[in-house]
Design a protein around this motif. Sequence first.
Motif, PDB file in Angstrom:
ATOM      1  N   PRO A   1      53.226  34.112  53.112  1.00  0.00           N
ATOM      2  CA  PRO A   1      52.003  34.397  52.340  1.00  0.00           C
ATOM      3  C   PRO A   1      51.130  33.159  52.130  1.00  0.00           C
ATOM      4  CG  PRO A   1      53.930  35.336  51.251  1.00  0.00           C
ATOM      5  CD  PRO A   1      54.433  34.447  52.328  1.00  0.00           C
TER       6      PRO A   1
ATOM      7  N   TYR B   1      47.572  44.039  53.068  1.00  0.00           N
ATOM      8  CA  TYR B   1      48.099  44.563  51.806  1.00  0.00           C
ATOM      9  C   TYR B   1      48.743  45.933  51.976  1.00  0.00           C
ATOM     10  CZ  TYR B   1      45.029  41.146  49.435  1.00  0.00           C
ATOM     11  OH  TYR B   1      44.396  40.024  49.006  1.00  0.00           O
TER      12      TYR B   1
ATOM     13  N   ILE C   1      53.804  40.369  53.124  1.00  0.00           N
ATOM     14  CA  ILE C   1      53.013  39.152  53.307  1.00  0.00           C
ATOM     15  C   ILE C   1      51.623  39.271  52.680  1.00  0.00           C
ATOM     16  CG2 ILE C   1      52.201  39.881  55.605  1.00  0.00           C
ATOM     17  CD1 ILE C   1      52.244  36.922  56.402  1.00  0.00           C
TER      18      ILE C   1
ATOM     19  N   GLY D   1      51.783  39.152  48.824  1.00  0.00           N
ATOM     20  CA  GLY D   1      52.109  37.820  48.340  1.00  0.00           C
ATOM     21  C   GLY D   1      50.948  36.846  48.376  1.00  0.00           C
ATOM     22  N   THR D   2      49.936  37.146  49.194  1.00  0.00           N
ATOM     23  CA  THR D   2      48.786  36.229  49.296  1.00  0.00           C
ATOM     24  C   THR D   2      47.854  36.322  48.084  1.00  0.00           C
ATOM     25  OG1 THR D   2      47.458  37.887  50.493  1.00  0.00           O
ATOM     26  CG2 THR D   2      48.777  36.355  51.810  1.00  0.00           C
TER      27      THR D   2
END
Length: 324
Positions: A114, A138, A197, A200-201
Amino acid sequence: MSNANIASIESVAKTTERKDSKWGATWREYKKSKYLFFMLIPVLIWYAIFHYGPLYGVLLAFKDFSPRLGILNSPWIGLDHFKFLFFQSPDFMRIFRNTVLISCYHMIFGFPAPIILALLLNELRLGWFKRIAQTISYLPHFFSWVVLSGVVIVMLSPSEGPVNFLLKLVNIEPIYFLADTDYFRSTLVGTGIWKEIGWGTIIYLAALSGIDPALYEAAVIDGANRIKQIWYITLPSILPVITILFILSLGGILNAGFDQIFNLYNPAVYEVADIIDTYVYRVGILGAQFGLTTAVGLFKNVIGIALVLGTNYVVKKMGQEGVL
């Protein structure tokens, strides 16, 4: 009375006065925000009932539980469950090793993912493309592994899956990703990154948005390219966020992902895929050995707390902000 004693008494009085002033200011802030604290009451009640109330069930780890007798009246057996797990169980050490290995793979490859994606998205200048990329990344997070496991099974099918179809085009034999012990853990890590991923960003993008643009302007004037700007400005600026999330991630090091593994594994890969959570499911729920599996859960939680406290201590010694 000597001057030294008078000075000492005055110092103590000033310190006490500062503490009283500090507590008084804090209490005034509490009173000013009292309605916000009233709004917390339902949350505290919810935590008390569903998180702290069931803690008495930890007693099962030290008892020979009988549903007829109940938790409190079941006979006390002390550490017998733990002795069985660590010294007599033929499966526990293999399961513990699998759990640690899979969790470490997730940490090594999944934790930085991320961060890297957030840095890449932050460099995009086309707003519409950035929004589309974020939405696509997402999306998998909002689907359960019950749904996504079906997608993964179809995609990796050795006979009809598009991944093996591409491998056949370059003269590579089909790979049984979900039935081969050499590939199953890699598949778990890869699909886990794919699912989480993008989600988490979010935190990292929020941290990136708080960096002062003047720092980049100064770096450009000094002749720094994009890589140097990321290395010397971006990463140090979000390092506190990375540190806190890393500490919290270590607390769940023994949670290797029950939902994902339960929906993807099969008897052919039990040797490398069976983890503590699947063991608890089979032995505790299907086998009705509630005391033994409570001992396993207590062991997991103790290890998690120890890792969080230890990592937090080391991080603070290195001059970074911790979580405690």
